[in-house]
Design an enzyme around this catalytic site. Structure first.
Site, mmCIF file in Angstrom:
data_model
loop_
_atom_site.group_PDB
_atom_site.id
_atom_site.type_symbol
_atom_site.label_atom_id
_atom_site.label_comp_id
_atom_site.label_asym_id
_atom_site.label_seq_id
_atom_site.Cartn_x
_atom_site.Cartn_y
_atom_site.Cartn_z
ATOM 1 N N ASP A 63 0.546 -1.231 -0.007
ATOM 2 C CA ASP A 63 -0.075 -0.302 0.271
ATOM 3 C C ASP A 63 0.868 1.622 -0.500
ATOM 4 O OD1 ASP A 63 -2.486 1.044 0.614
ATOM 5 O OD2 ASP A 63 -1.668 1.710 2.353
ATOM 6 N N THR A 96 -2.830 5.234 -4.283
ATOM 7 C CA THR A 96 -2.418 6.823 -3.656
ATOM 8 C C THR A 96 -0.269 6.118 -4.491
ATOM 9 O OG1 THR A 96 -1.363 4.648 -1.826
ATOM 10 C CG2 THR A 96 -3.101 6.469 -1.512
ATOM 11 N N THR A 97 -0.526 4.839 -4.759
ATOM 12 C CA THR A 97 0.854 4.731 -6.013
ATOM 13 C C THR A 97 0.913 5.709 -7.344
ATOM 14 O OG1 THR A 97 1.045 3.079 -4.427
ATOM 15 C CG2 THR A 97 2.104 3.038 -6.566
ATOM 16 N N ASP A 390 -8.844 0.040 1.887
ATOM 17 C CA ASP A 390 -9.092 0.874 0.748
ATOM 18 C C ASP A 390 -10.498 0.149 0.044
ATOM 19 O OD1 ASP A 390 -6.672 1.663 1.201
ATOM 20 O OD2 ASP A 390 -5.078 0.700 -0.078
#
Length: 546
Positions: A63, A96-97, A390
């Site tokens: 994550d 996010t990545t 998530d």
């Protein structure tokens, strides 16, 4: 300044200063290094990172937000990129990545333009034009989420790549069930508060032992052994005051001169607790959740009356219990009436692993529910919790907006293709920045292909060809490791996640590009002089440090 004069120092000795091109280069290098740190974790075939902190605690995760939060980042620009991941996580819970990789790639493309002599302001203007056009394209690509099957596919996309293994479909079902339970309609709009889904975790058992509870799980046991372990047709009192005798505000001393009076004093104390329990019994309650303490004598009387009681329940859990059971929290026992009690089919104590927990189940129309995660080890359970959080967030967002886009790099490839055509209509130097933005978008499908062990160049060529033909929904199909239609394989992302990732990436990239001077007032150690023969300015080498 006249030649031969001493330079005038206006900054404290030891202050590091980096200007112009070298400052921009150092900042871009730091951003690229942070993006590279999480790049291998992207997508369903992404790898995990093991993070070990200073006291030896281990986190194994892929994550992006978790990895960057746990990394001890030193460089000021790298910290700005970490903020992107945090804001993406806070706002939408996923992507996010993607946001971090896009930030790094936008800066990498901008660096090439800077080398060609394009001014940073021109680049930032071009990026803004491009992102506005990209958002319009996203709106046109987006589809309507009409049923639970779509929500399940979105949950499975969010869970893929996390350590959920073969249980992806099973967990996605739980997520959709939980989100549907807590969804409420306000002013004609559906609103989902993910905070109403309580996610608890207990190591032991397998992932398939994870369960959805139509009610709330409290990580507490009953306070007295003689209390019943199961209460059916529960009427629940939620009390926000201590079932204890209050200590006096001022310092007081009770002096007993006659020994026979000691018994009377103790009896009076016991009667006070008896009255408290009488009030609870009179209201019709057979279960008590108390936010504060319950005295030993009060516990004895509650057990005698067959009332199940739990003490020191967290405030957040009390609020969820109120939402789940339809009860109201009271601060005074005199306010305890039958109409403020919550209702549930069953309240029981169950042994999970080595701990005892209280399950409140069978609530009629709960607006707060629980998911209890099980797994082989603490690390597995912790990673599943992150994955589920998530998934809950993305399903909640899709339930609210009712809009989603194809995943697997399809939207990025489509934006890249359309922006290349759009760039020619922009004209001027901004055109170069729009083209750079279009190239940067391809980093997502390229990275997905790399992480899956595919040939990134061949995959990108195939993707471009499909999108030029007008196949908007074509992305990378990981089930067959080739380019395919994402709507057929059911790989979907919420529209809001993609929009936010684009906005965050552009915001931070433009902010970093506009920095042309870095002044860092760092104290130098006595052994290390701020100036040396090789480095008269006292500046660092410009390499990013983590």
């Amino acid at each position: 300044m006249l030649s031969g004069q001493m330079p005038i120092l206006i900054l404290k000795e030891g202050t590091q200063r980096e200007q112009g091109k070298s400052a921009q280069k150092a900042n871009i290098e730091a951003a690229k290094a942070i993006a590279d740190a999480v790049r291998t974790t992207l997508g369903p075939k992404g790898m995990d990172k093991m993070l070990v902190d200073s006291i030896g605690d281990i986190i194994i995760s892929n994550d992006g937000a978790t990895i960057l939060k746990e990394m001890d980042v030193e460089h000021p620009t790298a910290k700005m990129i970490v903020e992107v991941a945090k804001s993406q996580d806070t706002a939408v819970g996923d992507g996010t990545t993607t946001a971090v990789i896009l930030s790094g790639e936008l800066l990498k493309q901008a660096e090439e333009l800077l080398d060609q002599g394009v001014h940073p302001t021109v680049i930032t203007n071009g990026f803004r034009i491009a992102v506005n056009e990209a958002k319009k394209l996203l709106e046109s690509i987006a589809m309507d989420a009409k049923d639970d099957a779509t929500l399940k596919r979105i949950a499975m996309t969010a869970l893929s790549g996390k350590n959920t293994g073969l249980s992806k479909e099973f967990l996605a079902d739980l997520v959709v069930k939980a989100v549907n339970a807590v969804a409420e309609e306000r002013n004609g709009r559906i609103v989902v508060d993910p905070a109403n889904i309580k996610v608890d975790k207990k190591a032991g058992g397998s992932i398939t032992d994870t369960q959805y509870i139509n009610g709330i799980v409290i990580d507490k046991e009953k306070v007295h052994a003689k209390m019943p372990s199961v209460v059916k047709d529960a009427r629940i009192a939620l009390i926000d005051s201590a079932l204890e005798i209050k200590k006096t505000e001022i310092e007081a001393k009770v002096q007993i001169t006659d020994p026979s009076k000691i018994q009377d004093f103790l009896a009076q104390e016991s009667d006070t607790f008896k009255q408290m329990v009488e009030k609870i019994k009179k209201s019709g309650a057979n279960v008590v959740f108390c936010q504060k303490g319950i005295d030993d004598i009060a516990q004895h009387y509650l057990a005698k009356e067959g009332i199940y009681a739990v003490r020191r329940v967290k405030k957040s859990d009390m609020e969820k219990l109120a939402k789940a059971t339809g009860g109201r929290i009271v601060t005074n026992l005199d306010d305890l009436t039958p109409d403020v009690l919550g209702k549930a089919e069953k309240v029981e104590e169950q042994k999970i692993s080595d701990d005892r927990m209280t399950f409140v189940t069978g609530c009629a129309n709960p607006k707060a529910v629980s998911i209890l995660i099980r797994g082989g080890t603490e690390h597995v359970v912790a990673e599943i919790e992150r994955a589920l959080n998530d998934a809950i967030r993305v399903v909640s967002i899709t339930k609210e907006d009712g809009r989603f886009v194809p995943g697997g790099g399809a939207v990025e490839a489509e934006i890249s293709t359309k922006l290349r055509h759009f760039a020619t209509s922009v004209g001027g130097r901004e055109q170069l920045a729009v083209e750079a933005f279009a190239r940067a978008m391809e980093v997502i499908p390229r990275t997905l292909a790399e992480n899956a062990g595919l040939d990134p160049i061949n995959t990108l060529i195939q993707l471009r060809a499909e999108h030029e033909k007008g196949h908007t929904t074509y992305g990378i199909d990981f089930t067959q490791n080739k380019v395919g239609d994402m709507t057929k394989v059911g790989v979907f992302d919420p529209l809001r996640v993609k929009k936010h990732a684009l906005e965050s990436a552009v915001e931070v990239a433009t902010m970093i590009l506009r920095i042309d001077d870095v002044i860092a007032s760092k104290k130098t150690s006595s052994s290390e002089s701020p100036k040396s023969e090789n480095n008269p300015s006292g500046m660092g080498s410009g390499a990013p440090s983590f």
